[in-house]
Design an enzyme around this catalytic site. Sequence first.
Site, PDB file in Angstrom:
ATOM      1  N   ASP A 127       0.844  -1.196   0.000  1.00 44.95           N
ATOM      2  CA  ASP A 127       0.000   0.000   0.000  1.00 44.95           C
ATOM      3  C   ASP A 127       0.878   1.244   0.000  1.00 44.95           C
ATOM      4  O   ASP A 127       1.783   1.368   0.828  1.00 44.95           O
ATOM      5  CB  ASP A 127      -0.914  -0.011   1.231  1.00 44.95           C
ATOM      6  CG  ASP A 127      -2.084   0.948   1.068  1.00 44.95           C
ATOM      7  OD1 ASP A 127      -2.410   1.312  -0.078  1.00 44.95           O
ATOM      8  OD2 ASP A 127      -2.670   1.335   2.086  1.00 44.95           O
ATOM      9  N   HIS A 134      -4.744  13.756   0.944  1.00 43.71           N
ATOM     10  CA  HIS A 134      -4.955  12.923   2.135  1.00 43.71           C
ATOM     11  C   HIS A 134      -3.740  13.015   3.065  1.00 43.71           C
ATOM     12  O   HIS A 134      -3.891  13.210   4.274  1.00 43.71           O
ATOM     13  CB  HIS A 134      -5.185  11.467   1.724  1.00 43.71           C
ATOM     14  CG  HIS A 134      -5.167  10.502   2.875  1.00 43.71           C
ATOM     15  ND1 HIS A 134      -6.226  10.344   3.741  1.00 43.71           N
ATOM     16  CD2 HIS A 134      -4.200   9.648   3.310  1.00 43.71           C
ATOM     17  CE1 HIS A 134      -5.920   9.437   4.658  1.00 43.71           C
ATOM     18  NE2 HIS A 134      -4.698   8.990   4.426  1.00 43.71           N
ATOM     19  N   GLU A 199     -10.668   3.564   3.695  1.00 45.63           N
ATOM     20  CA  GLU A 199      -9.805   4.421   2.878  1.00 45.63           C
ATOM     21  C   GLU A 199     -10.119   4.150   1.412  1.00 45.63           C
ATOM     22  O   GLU A 199     -10.031   3.018   0.945  1.00 45.63           O
ATOM     23  CB  GLU A 199      -8.316   4.155   3.177  1.00 45.63           C
ATOM     24  CG  GLU A 199      -7.926   4.646   4.569  1.00 45.63           C
ATOM     25  CD  GLU A 199      -6.420   4.684   4.813  1.00 45.63           C
ATOM     26  OE1 GLU A 199      -5.677   3.967   4.105  1.00 45.63           O
ATOM     27  OE2 GLU A 199      -5.999   5.427   5.722  1.00 45.63           O
ATOM     28  N   GLU A 201      -9.248   3.989  -2.210  1.00 41.85           N
ATOM     29  CA  GLU A 201      -7.996   3.872  -2.963  1.00 41.85           C
ATOM     30  C   GLU A 201      -8.272   3.207  -4.310  1.00 41.85           C
ATOM     31  O   GLU A 201      -9.314   2.598  -4.526  1.00 41.85           O
ATOM     32  CB  GLU A 201      -6.976   2.999  -2.200  1.00 41.85           C
ATOM     33  CG  GLU A 201      -6.688   3.481  -0.799  1.00 41.85           C
ATOM     34  CD  GLU A 201      -5.439   2.841  -0.179  1.00 41.85           C
ATOM     35  OE1 GLU A 201      -4.629   2.259  -0.931  1.00 41.85           O
ATOM     36  OE2 GLU A 201      -5.302   2.938   1.051  1.00 41.85           O
ATOM     37  N   ASP A 233      -8.997   0.159   1.979  1.00 38.91           N
ATOM     38  CA  ASP A 233      -8.028  -0.221   3.016  1.00 38.91           C
ATOM     39  C   ASP A 233      -8.649   0.102   4.377  1.00 38.91           C
ATOM     40  O   ASP A 233      -8.382   1.146   4.970  1.00 38.91           O
ATOM     41  CB  ASP A 233      -6.723   0.565   2.785  1.00 38.91           C
ATOM     42  CG  ASP A 233      -5.717   0.350   3.901  1.00 38.91           C
ATOM     43  OD1 ASP A 233      -5.778  -0.696   4.563  1.00 38.91           O
ATOM     44  OD2 ASP A 233      -4.864   1.238   4.099  1.00 38.91           O
ATOM     45  N   ARG A 237      -8.403   3.283  13.440  1.00 41.85           N
ATOM     46  CA  ARG A 237      -7.577   4.445  13.750  1.00 41.85           C
ATOM     47  C   ARG A 237      -7.037   4.422  15.182  1.00 41.85           C
ATOM     48  O   ARG A 237      -5.949   4.949  15.447  1.00 41.85           O
ATOM     49  CB  ARG A 237      -8.379   5.732  13.545  1.00 41.85           C
ATOM     50  CG  ARG A 237      -8.913   5.916  12.136  1.00 41.85           C
ATOM     51  CD  ARG A 237      -7.808   6.003  11.111  1.00 41.85           C
ATOM     52  NE  ARG A 237      -8.346   6.180   9.763  1.00 41.85           N
ATOM     53  CZ  ARG A 237      -7.638   6.023   8.662  1.00 41.85           C
ATOM     54  NH1 ARG A 237      -6.357   5.670   8.724  1.00 41.85           N
ATOM     55  NH2 ARG A 237      -8.189   6.202   7.484  1.00 41.85           N
ATOM     56  N   GLN A 240      -4.235   2.042  15.234  1.00 42.03           N
ATOM     57  CA  GLN A 240      -3.149   2.636  14.454  1.00 42.03           C
ATOM     58  C   GLN A 240      -2.378   3.676  15.271  1.00 42.03           C
ATOM     59  O   GLN A 240      -1.146   3.687  15.272  1.00 42.03           O
ATOM     60  CB  GLN A 240      -3.752   3.281  13.198  1.00 42.03           C
ATOM     61  CG  GLN A 240      -2.747   3.812  12.190  1.00 42.03           C
ATOM     62  CD  GLN A 240      -3.428   4.377  10.938  1.00 42.03           C
ATOM     63  OE1 GLN A 240      -4.651   4.360  10.819  1.00 42.03           O
ATOM     64  NE2 GLN A 240      -2.638   4.873  10.003  1.00 42.03           N
ATOM     65  N   LYS A 253      -4.410  -2.341  10.105  1.00 44.33           N
ATOM     66  CA  LYS A 253      -4.692  -2.390   8.663  1.00 44.33           C
ATOM     67  C   LYS A 253      -4.885  -3.814   8.152  1.00 44.33           C
ATOM     68  O   LYS A 253      -5.580  -4.013   7.152  1.00 44.33           O
ATOM     69  CB  LYS A 253      -3.509  -1.777   7.903  1.00 44.33           C
ATOM     70  CG  LYS A 253      -3.232  -0.324   8.228  1.00 44.33           C
ATOM     71  CD  LYS A 253      -4.172   0.590   7.490  1.00 44.33           C
ATOM     72  CE  LYS A 253      -3.704   2.031   7.558  1.00 44.33           C
ATOM     73  NZ  LYS A 253      -4.555   2.882   6.723  1.00 44.33           N
ATOM     74  N   THR A 257      -8.693  -6.024   3.645  1.00 41.89           N
ATOM     75  CA  THR A 257      -8.659  -5.075   2.531  1.00 41.89           C
ATOM     76  C   THR A 257      -9.664  -5.593   1.510  1.00 41.89           C
ATOM     77  O   THR A 257      -9.655  -6.781   1.204  1.00 41.89           O
ATOM     78  CB  THR A 257      -7.261  -5.018   1.889  1.00 41.89           C
ATOM     79  OG1 THR A 257      -6.294  -4.713   2.899  1.00 41.89           O
ATOM     80  CG2 THR A 257      -7.193  -3.972   0.789  1.00 41.89           C
ATOM     81  N   GLU A 375     -10.663  12.133   7.831  1.00 45.29           N
ATOM     82  CA  GLU A 375     -10.641  13.489   7.282  1.00 45.29           C
ATOM     83  C   GLU A 375     -12.022  14.145   7.380  1.00 45.29           C
ATOM     84  O   GLU A 375     -12.136  15.320   7.748  1.00 45.29           O
ATOM     85  CB  GLU A 375     -10.192  13.454   5.819  1.00 45.29           C
ATOM     86  CG  GLU A 375      -8.756  13.001   5.640  1.00 45.29           C
ATOM     87  CD  GLU A 375      -8.478  12.595   4.207  1.00 45.29           C
ATOM     88  OE1 GLU A 375      -8.659  11.397   3.878  1.00 45.29           O
ATOM     89  OE2 GLU A 375      -8.088  13.464   3.407  1.00 45.29           O
TER      90      GLU A 375
HETATM   91 CA    CA Z   1      -4.034   3.020   2.916  1.00 41.38          CA
END
Ligand code: CA
Length: 428
Positions: A127, A134, A199, A201, A233, A237, A240, A253, A257, A375
């Site tokens: 990734d 971002h 996420e 992507e 993804d 948080r 993380q 993570k 996925t 975000e």
């Molecule tokens: Ca990612």
Amino acid sequence: MTLDETHDPARTSWLDSANGHPDFPIQNLPLGVFDRGDGARIGVAIGDQILDLAAAAAILDPAWQRALSQPRLNDWLAHRSANHRALRHRLSALLSDPAHRAATEPRLVAQSAVTMQLPARIGDYTDFYVGIHHATNVGRQFRPDQPLMPNYKYVPIGYHGRASSVRVSGDPVIRPSGQRKPPEATEPTYSPSRRLDYELELGIWIGRGNPLGDPIPIADAADHIVGYTLLNDWSARDLQAWEYQPLGPFLAKNFLTTVSPWIVTADALRPFRAPMPPRPPGDPAPLPYLDDPADQATGALAIHLEVTLSTEAMRATGVPPHVLSKGEASAAMYWSAAQIVAHHSSNGCNLSPGDLIGTGTLSTKDATGLGSLLEISNGGKSPLALPSGEQRSFLEDGDELTLTGWCEAPGAVRIGFGTCTGRVTPAR
Ligand code: CA
């Protein structure tokens, strides 16, 4: 960036459902793997149908039969790009010329009658982090004075992900548990994540790849990309924030996925290529091993990306999914897909057919196309109000998240990626 008769907007199919189909007109022809109950087979989407490529082997090139009769696309992805292009030309002819209808139509399967599977055995998944808006938005939450680290404009930043937990659209999103330590707590606890996020992507599917020790030159890199997919993804948080230093993402993570099932080929995307956005004044030029004039001229992809959220309460009361973001965030990649591939192999690291690469979260510069709840809710400080009266900072059990993507350009027929969806289920 040559276009040919397979991109001709005037070309139509004898299959009515293909003509005007928002995702799968004859100009798209994405590859995937389906199962109608008797095992995995390779197919190509056309309208609301799938052409079974193993069953169609007799009307394709016999030299392709072995690879196209496998339960996954890896052997086919390993073919040279000239063969991928030749298959596209053959399929376009079979599905457009009425003379081929009688031989082709019996090999169609309704999409509604199958379940889709992962298109390839994914040996490795990586990734990246090339969505500059971002990276800036998230960096600002942690380092207001220096959102981007000093390496960002020199190095396409990435990390090795986990291939075993990549799943196809529709698989459940089991809420992960892990170590969390909110700032006010003195000790961490092990418990279900309370800050589950997504996420937005793009996924890049690798073709024939390179032997260990032989970097892929930037000028050849695009030739190693078979196609693209939507990729989510999923990210915890709170896990993380506690675990990521000093080695980066890990259990926050690798629990899941999700990818959309169809590989939209690089050839199908040719009408939608665009110049890389010019680097702002003062930014360094890419180092020579990442710098290619042709890639700078056509290395960006103009893809409309959209994310919707539907909660359990919204579904129960008939409230339609709420649009979380929309925009051409793919056009804001600071590094192109070719630069990603060239950089990944620049130390001699070998890429293999069926490897999957994520671009990193793609957000637009303005607030209309932010690619994560981190975000959108500003780290949970500004919860989002939903039309049902509910609020969300992060995902709750029962929430269903759907990514869609499509391409439109003057003089081209719209093509789409289908959907990449997942519904959150409670922690086990
Ligand atoms: Ca990612």
